[in-house]
Scaffold this motif. Structure first.
Motif, PDB file in Angstrom:
ATOM      1  N   THR A   2      17.839  54.786  35.587  1.00 15.35           N
ATOM      2  CA  THR A   2      18.791  54.410  34.549  1.00 15.35           C
ATOM      3  C   THR A   2      20.233  54.543  35.013  1.00 15.35           C
ATOM      4  O   THR A   2      21.136  53.998  34.398  1.00 15.35           O
ATOM      5  N   ALA A   3      20.477  55.286  36.123  1.00 14.60           N
ATOM      6  CA  ALA A   3      21.838  55.450  36.619  1.00 14.60           C
ATOM      7  C   ALA A   3      22.365  54.124  37.158  1.00 14.60           C
ATOM      8  O   ALA A   3      21.627  53.315  37.689  1.00 14.60           O
ATOM      9  N   SER A   4      23.714  53.909  37.021  1.00 13.43           N
ATOM     10  CA  SER A   4      24.304  52.668  37.519  1.00 13.43           C
ATOM     11  C   SER A   4      24.278  52.659  39.032  1.00 13.43           C
ATOM     12  O   SER A   4      24.534  53.677  39.662  1.00 13.43           O
ATOM     13  N   PRO A   5      23.990  51.527  39.656  1.00 14.23           N
ATOM     14  CA  PRO A   5      23.941  51.454  41.109  1.00 14.23           C
ATOM     15  C   PRO A   5      25.330  51.666  41.709  1.00 14.23           C
ATOM     16  O   PRO A   5      26.344  51.366  41.090  1.00 14.23           O
ATOM     17  N   SER A   6      25.418  52.202  42.918  1.00 12.50           N
ATOM     18  CA  SER A   6      26.703  52.438  43.564  1.00 12.50           C
ATOM     19  C   SER A   6      27.353  51.098  43.901  1.00 12.50           C
ATOM     20  O   SER A   6      26.695  50.159  44.312  1.00 12.50           O
ATOM     21  N   LYS A   7      28.684  51.045  43.726  1.00 13.71           N
ATOM     22  CA  LYS A   7      29.409  49.807  43.951  1.00 13.71           C
ATOM     23  C   LYS A   7      29.824  49.702  45.416  1.00 13.71           C
ATOM     24  O   LYS A   7      30.171  50.688  46.052  1.00 13.71           O
ATOM     25  N   GLY A   8      29.814  48.484  45.930  1.00  8.87           N
ATOM     26  CA  GLY A   8      30.273  48.243  47.286  1.00  8.87           C
ATOM     27  C   GLY A   8      31.782  48.074  47.292  1.00  8.87           C
ATOM     28  O   GLY A   8      32.454  48.272  46.280  1.00  8.87           O
ATOM     29  N   PRO A   9      32.357  47.700  48.435  1.00  7.35           N
ATOM     30  CA  PRO A   9      33.801  47.486  48.523  1.00  7.35           C
ATOM     31  C   PRO A   9      34.262  46.404  47.542  1.00  7.35           C
ATOM     32  O   PRO A   9      33.558  45.449  47.274  1.00  7.35           O
ATOM     33  N   GLU A  10      35.468  46.584  47.020  1.00 11.68           N
ATOM     34  CA  GLU A  10      36.020  45.613  46.072  1.00 11.68           C
ATOM     35  C   GLU A  10      36.274  44.282  46.761  1.00 11.68           C
ATOM     36  O   GLU A  10      36.808  44.231  47.865  1.00 11.68           O
ATOM     37  N   ALA A  11      35.881  43.206  46.121  1.00 15.60           N
ATOM     38  CA  ALA A  11      36.102  41.876  46.675  1.00 15.60           C
ATOM     39  C   ALA A  11      37.564  41.479  46.502  1.00 15.60           C
ATOM     40  O   ALA A  11      38.192  41.782  45.484  1.00 15.60           O
ATOM     41  N   PHE A  12      38.111  40.791  47.511  1.00 18.70           N
ATOM     42  CA  PHE A  12      39.473  40.291  47.421  1.00 18.70           C
ATOM     43  C   PHE A  12      39.484  39.023  46.575  1.00 18.70           C
ATOM     44  O   PHE A  12      38.739  38.078  46.855  1.00 18.70           O
ATOM     45  N   ALA A  13      40.303  39.001  45.546  1.00 14.62           N
ATOM     46  CA  ALA A  13      40.350  37.849  44.649  1.00 14.62           C
ATOM     47  C   ALA A  13      41.743  37.719  44.050  1.00 14.62           C
ATOM     48  O   ALA A  13      42.436  38.714  43.840  1.00 14.62           O
ATOM     49  N   ALA A  14      42.136  36.487  43.774  1.00 18.29           N
ATOM     50  CA  ALA A  14      43.447  36.245  43.179  1.00 18.29           C
ATOM     51  C   ALA A  14      43.539  36.821  41.776  1.00 18.29           C
ATOM     52  O   ALA A  14      44.620  37.168  41.303  1.00 18.29           O
ATOM     53  N   ALA A  15      42.419  36.934  41.088  1.00 16.81           N
ATOM     54  CA  ALA A  15      42.422  37.456  39.725  1.00 16.81           C
ATOM     55  C   ALA A  15      42.821  38.922  39.675  1.00 16.81           C
ATOM     56  O   ALA A  15      43.247  39.433  38.642  1.00 16.81           O
ATOM     57  N   GLY A  16      42.714  39.611  40.794  1.00 13.95           N
ATOM     58  CA  GLY A  16      43.080  41.015  40.837  1.00 13.95           C
ATOM     59  C   GLY A  16      42.516  41.700  42.061  1.00 13.95           C
ATOM     60  O   GLY A  16      41.402  41.396  42.491  1.00 13.95           O
ATOM     61  N   TYR A  17      43.303  42.600  42.638  1.00 17.94           N
ATOM     62  CA  TYR A  17      42.854  43.351  43.805  1.00 17.94           C
ATOM     63  C   TYR A  17      43.557  44.699  43.800  1.00 17.94           C
ATOM     64  O   TYR A  17      44.783  44.775  43.721  1.00 17.94           O
ATOM     65  N   ARG A  18      42.756  45.760  43.820  1.00 22.86           N
ATOM     66  CA  ARG A  18      43.281  47.135  43.779  1.00 22.86           C
ATOM     67  C   ARG A  18      44.180  47.371  42.574  1.00 22.86           C
ATOM     68  O   ARG A  18      45.195  48.068  42.640  1.00 22.86           O
TER      69      ARG A  18
ATOM     70  N   MET B 273      42.879  26.582  49.461  1.00 23.91           N
ATOM     71  CA  MET B 273      41.909  26.240  48.420  1.00 23.91           C
ATOM     72  C   MET B 273      42.489  26.659  47.074  1.00 23.91           C
ATOM     73  O   MET B 273      42.987  27.789  46.935  1.00 23.91           O
ATOM     74  N   PRO B 274      42.459  25.796  46.063  1.00 26.20           N
ATOM     75  CA  PRO B 274      43.007  26.167  44.756  1.00 26.20           C
ATOM     76  C   PRO B 274      42.185  27.276  44.104  1.00 26.20           C
ATOM     77  O   PRO B 274      40.972  27.373  44.305  1.00 26.20           O
ATOM     78  N   VAL B 275      42.867  28.112  43.344  1.00 23.50           N
ATOM     79  CA  VAL B 275      42.193  29.178  42.601  1.00 23.50           C
ATOM     80  C   VAL B 275      41.783  28.632  41.242  1.00 23.50           C
ATOM     81  O   VAL B 275      42.639  28.210  40.450  1.00 23.50           O
ATOM     82  N   GLU B 276      40.512  28.631  40.996  1.00 22.65           N
ATOM     83  CA  GLU B 276      40.002  28.073  39.747  1.00 22.65           C
ATOM     84  C   GLU B 276      40.525  28.850  38.545  1.00 22.65           C
ATOM     85  O   GLU B 276      40.458  30.079  38.490  1.00 22.65           O
ATOM     86  N   GLY B 277      41.089  28.112  37.587  1.00 19.77           N
ATOM     87  CA  GLY B 277      41.540  28.726  36.346  1.00 19.77           C
ATOM     88  C   GLY B 277      42.902  29.375  36.415  1.00 19.77           C
ATOM     89  O   GLY B 277      43.368  29.943  35.429  1.00 19.77           O
ATOM     90  N   GLN B 278      43.584  29.304  37.562  1.00 17.37           N
ATOM     91  CA  GLN B 278      44.920  29.902  37.690  1.00 17.37           C
ATOM     92  C   GLN B 278      45.883  28.865  38.261  1.00 17.37           C
ATOM     93  O   GLN B 278      45.950  28.670  39.468  1.00 17.37           O
ATOM     94  N   GLN B 279      46.587  28.218  37.371  1.00 18.00           N
ATOM     95  CA  GLN B 279      47.486  27.134  37.738  1.00 18.00           C
ATOM     96  C   GLN B 279      48.509  27.578  38.775  1.00 18.00           C
ATOM     97  O   GLN B 279      49.200  28.587  38.597  1.00 18.00           O
ATOM     98  N   GLY B 280      48.630  26.795  39.838  1.00 13.77           N
ATOM     99  CA  GLY B 280      49.633  27.065  40.863  1.00 13.77           C
ATOM    100  C   GLY B 280      49.184  28.020  41.948  1.00 13.77           C
ATOM    101  O   GLY B 280      49.809  28.089  43.001  1.00 13.77           O
ATOM    102  N   TRP B 281      48.111  28.755  41.727  1.00 12.85           N
ATOM    103  CA  TRP B 281      47.649  29.733  42.710  1.00 12.85           C
ATOM    104  C   TRP B 281      46.667  29.097  43.686  1.00 12.85           C
ATOM    105  O   TRP B 281      45.892  28.220  43.321  1.00 12.85           O
TER     106      TRP B 281
END
Length: 278
Positions: free
Chosen positions: A48-64, A246-254
């Motif tokens: 039932t415990a949540s699985p351990s998370k891997g490294p955070e993915a780099f994304a335009a929507a947010g990073y660190r 490559m354009p960022v989907e859903g983020q105009q201009g990014w």
């Protein structure tokens, strides 16, 4: 009579031994049950415990904790960045991630000098272009020698002013080239360590550190072929700069930008170049 007592004692001893054995077996059985229950409980808890998370993915929507458009003060408040800027070039303020390289005072001073020279020459060129007089033009049929001399002097002055304006424009153009070289040098300096750039209106660029990976597992060291396989259907294309964008989907201009060399990715960023530094 002695034999009967001995028999009774033997029977008693036998019963006692039997009881001890039975008790020991019962205790062993209960212990095994408790162990089994504990094991089952641990297994259930693990399931039932949540699985351990891997490294955070780099994304335009947010990073660190850093997100597009975020104000500089809010970005610093995340604790993801070093507090001292590493570049103020062209009106933007750039920071590195925690643990990144310290600011380089010599490079920052050179950037400031290059930018100041460009602004000064550009302003002078604009002013000279507006003030340069036109050549004297044709003289009227009844013009005197004095009129002709004045017209000639005016034409010479106009030519000198035009030449001065042309030189200022050429110098301003070269200063702009120098400014672009300074920007490229800054980008290269933080290509592998990563940096974050803020305009007056908010965060405009996230440059990934070398260890970062996208959700598809791509980053520094990935091949161009892998890029094309992963993002070809999402609008990936080669730009004039030599980068893959490559354009960022859903983020105009990014857009995502992948810097490549010898067929491999050497750096990547998410940036909105429509947001001007100054």
């Amino acid at each position: 009579m002695g034999k009967n007592r001995a028999s009774v004692r033997a029977v008693g001893v036998g019963i006692s031994v039997a009881l001890l054995v039975a008790g020991a077996a019962a205790c062993s059985s209960d212990g095994e049950k408790d162990t089994a229950k504990a094991g089952a409980a641990a297994t259930g808890a693990s399931a039932t415990a949540s699985p351990s998370k891997g490294p955070e993915a780099f994304a335009a929507a947010g990073y660190r904790g850093l997100k597009p458009g975020m104000a500089k003060d809010a970005g610093l408040a995340t604790g993801a960045l070093e507090s001292a800027p590493v570049s103020l070039l062209d009106g933007c303020t750039d920071f590195v991630y925690k643990g990144g390289p310290a600011p380089d005072p010599a490079r920052m001073a050179a950037e400031a000098a290059t930018e100041t020279r460009y602004k000064d020459l550009n302003a002078k060129a604009d002013a000279a272009s507006g003030k340069a007089p036109a050549p004297g033009g044709a003289l009227p049929p009844n013009a005197s020698a004095k009129d002709a001399a004045a017209a000639a002097a005016g034409s010479a002055a106009g030519a000198r002013d035009s030449a001065d304006a042309a030189k200022l424009i050429a110098d301003a153009t070269q200063a702009l080239v120098d400014l672009r070289f300074a920007q490229e040098a800054k980008d290269k300096a933080y290509l592998t360590t990563g940096r974050v750039s803020f305009a007056a209106t908010g965060l405009r660029e996230l440059v990934a550190p070398a260890e970062a990976r996208t959700a598809e597992g791509l980053g520094a060291g990935s091949t161009v072929e892998a890029l094309q396989q992963a993002y070809g259907a999402k609008g990936l294309q080669s730009a004039k700069s030599g980068k893959y964008v490559m354009p960022v989907e859903g983020q105009q201009g990014w857009q995502y930008e992948f810097t490549v060399d010898a067929g491999k990715v050497t750096g990547m960023a998410a940036v909105n170049r429509e947001i001007k530094c100054a």
